[in-house]
Design an enzyme around this catalytic site. Structure first.
Site, PDB file in Angstrom:
ATOM      1  N   ASP A   1     -15.711  -2.225 -47.576  1.00  7.84           N
ATOM      2  CA  ASP A   1     -15.577  -1.048 -46.588  1.00  7.84           C
ATOM      3  C   ASP A   1     -17.236  -0.873 -46.295  1.00  7.84           C
ATOM      4  OD1 ASP A   1     -14.699   0.947 -44.796  1.00  7.84           O
ATOM      5  OD2 ASP A   1     -15.369   2.252 -46.220  1.00  7.84           O
ATOM      6  N   SER A   2     -17.397  -0.048 -45.465  1.00 10.26           N
ATOM      7  CA  SER A   2     -18.804   0.289 -45.028  1.00 10.26           C
ATOM      8  C   SER A   2     -19.350   1.494 -46.076  1.00 10.26           C
ATOM      9  CB  SER A   2     -19.144   0.910 -43.558  1.00 10.26           C
ATOM     10  OG  SER A   2     -18.152   1.719 -43.472  1.00 10.26           O
TER      11      SER A   2
ATOM     12  N   CYS B   1     -12.426  -1.957 -43.718  1.00  8.37           N
ATOM     13  CA  CYS B   1     -12.967  -1.198 -42.815  1.00  8.37           C
ATOM     14  C   CYS B   1     -12.369  -1.437 -41.263  1.00  8.37           C
ATOM     15  CB  CYS B   1     -14.502  -1.537 -42.631  1.00  8.37           C
ATOM     16  SG  CYS B   1     -15.536  -0.778 -41.508  1.00  8.37           S
TER      17      CYS B   1
ATOM     18  N   GLU C   1     -17.708  11.238 -46.337  1.00  9.54           N
ATOM     19  CA  GLU C   1     -18.658  11.056 -47.436  1.00  9.54           C
ATOM     20  C   GLU C   1     -19.306  12.133 -48.263  1.00  9.54           C
ATOM     21  OE1 GLU C   1     -20.209   7.509 -47.818  1.00  9.54           O
ATOM     22  OE2 GLU C   1     -18.715   6.778 -46.756  1.00  9.54           O
TER      23      GLU C   1
ATOM     24  N   CYS D   1      -9.420   4.484 -39.161  1.00 10.28           N
ATOM     25  CA  CYS D   1     -10.896   4.460 -40.014  1.00 10.28           C
ATOM     26  C   CYS D   1     -10.556   4.975 -41.614  1.00 10.28           C
ATOM     27  CB  CYS D   1     -11.714   5.562 -39.264  1.00 10.28           C
ATOM     28  SG  CYS D   1     -13.370   5.625 -40.081  1.00 10.28           S
TER      29      CYS D   1
ATOM     30  N   HIS E   1     -11.874   6.269 -43.698  1.00  7.26           N
ATOM     31  CA  HIS E   1     -12.546   7.667 -44.025  1.00  7.26           C
ATOM     32  C   HIS E   1     -11.594   8.595 -43.841  1.00  7.26           C
ATOM     33  CE1 HIS E   1     -15.970   5.466 -44.675  1.00  7.26           C
ATOM     34  NE2 HIS E   1     -16.836   6.521 -45.107  1.00  7.26           N
TER      35      HIS E   1
HETATM   36  N1  DGL Z   1     -15.219   2.316 -42.450  1.00  9.75           N
HETATM   37  C1  DGL Z   1     -15.452   2.673 -41.230  1.00  9.75           C
HETATM   38  C2  DGL Z   1     -13.974   2.335 -40.428  1.00  9.75           C
HETATM   39  O1  DGL Z   1     -13.116   2.155 -41.101  1.00  9.75           O
HETATM   40  C3  DGL Z   1     -15.800   4.138 -40.942  1.00  9.75           C
HETATM   41  C4  DGL Z   1     -17.228   4.574 -41.486  1.00  9.75           C
HETATM   42  C5  DGL Z   1     -18.197   3.835 -40.784  1.00  9.75           C
HETATM   43  O2  DGL Z   1     -18.313   4.063 -39.398  1.00  9.75           O
HETATM   44  O3  DGL Z   1     -18.977   2.779 -41.288  1.00  9.75           O
HETATM   45  O4  DGL Z   1     -14.030   2.093 -39.412  1.00  9.75           O
END
Ligand code: DGL
Length: 205
Positions: A13-14, A76, A156, A188, A190
């Site tokens: 993930d990011s 992600c 975060e 998403c 998060h």
């Molecule tokens: N992990 C990203 C997603 O699920 C969200 C966070 C980001 O913008 O990197 O889309």
């Protein structure tokens, strides 16, 4: 007897949001080893351009492939929406599981009035990937979307409740509430960390 493939499952993930996916995987597959990569140095992805997301996605998958995973879960949604096809073409021997299809299947199965909301990053929503997948799954579904960019830095930071978070959620989700959705996709990684405040604002039902 079939040989057991004891190689790990890769997940990326990011940032930290993908740990919500890891926690579900651990419950469903308690005996699997998981290698997780969260790109906390470069989060967020969802506000970046398509070409940057594609580049980051390939770098993330290349990094994980060093651990010889048997498959990789693209936790992600932004990468799932923009780069799943590219990853499958670039790493043909590595199975990739994205998060869009399961969300769509579940939403279409759950909705009673056919009005489905999707909240996600700017990149995910503007890709149109969720909208197309929902329509393909059921052409009668009406899709309502909303970008909720601030949910990512809040998650975060660990700010997942309280008056400030509630006010931000109200601003983002007022239109969703008014549109008559009966099912909402948290598109998403998060956002599940903010499930409490999101369901409070949109309505527990
Ligand atoms: N992990 C990203 C997603 O699920 C969200 C966070 C980001 O913008 O990197 O889309």
């Amino acid at each position: 007897m079939a040989a057991v493939d004891d190689r790990p499952i890769g997940v990326f993930d990011s940032g930290v949001g993908g740990l919500t996916v890891v926690s579900c995987l651990r419950k469903a597959l308690p005996h699997e080893r998981i290698v997780y990569f969260g790109d906390t140095a470069r989060v967020p992805y969802g506000t970046k351009s398509r070409s940057v997301v594609l580049r980051f996605a390939c770098q993330d998958a290349a990094f994980l492939s060093r651990f010889d995973p048997k498959c990789v879960v693209i936790a992600c949604h932004t990468v799932s929406a923009l780069a799943a096809g590219l990853l499958r073409r670039t790493f043909p021997s590595l199975p990739f599981i994205d998060v869009i299809r399961p969300s769509v299947e579940r939403a279409v199965a759950e909705t009673k009035n056919g009005v489905v909301g999707v909240i996600g990053t700017a990149a995910t929503i503007s890709s149109g990937r969720y909208q197309r997948a929902l329509k393909q799954a059921d052409s009668r579904v009406r899709v309502v979307t909303q970008v909720c960019s601030l949910f990512v830095p809040l998650a975060e930071e660990g700010w997942v409740d309280g008056p400030l978070v509630e006010e931000i959620a109200r601003r983002y989700l007022a239109g969703m509430r008014a549109s008559g959705i009966d099912t909402l996709i948290l598109g998403c990684t998060h956002y599940p960390l903010l499930t409490g405040v999101i369901s409070y604002v949109v309505g527990e039902d």
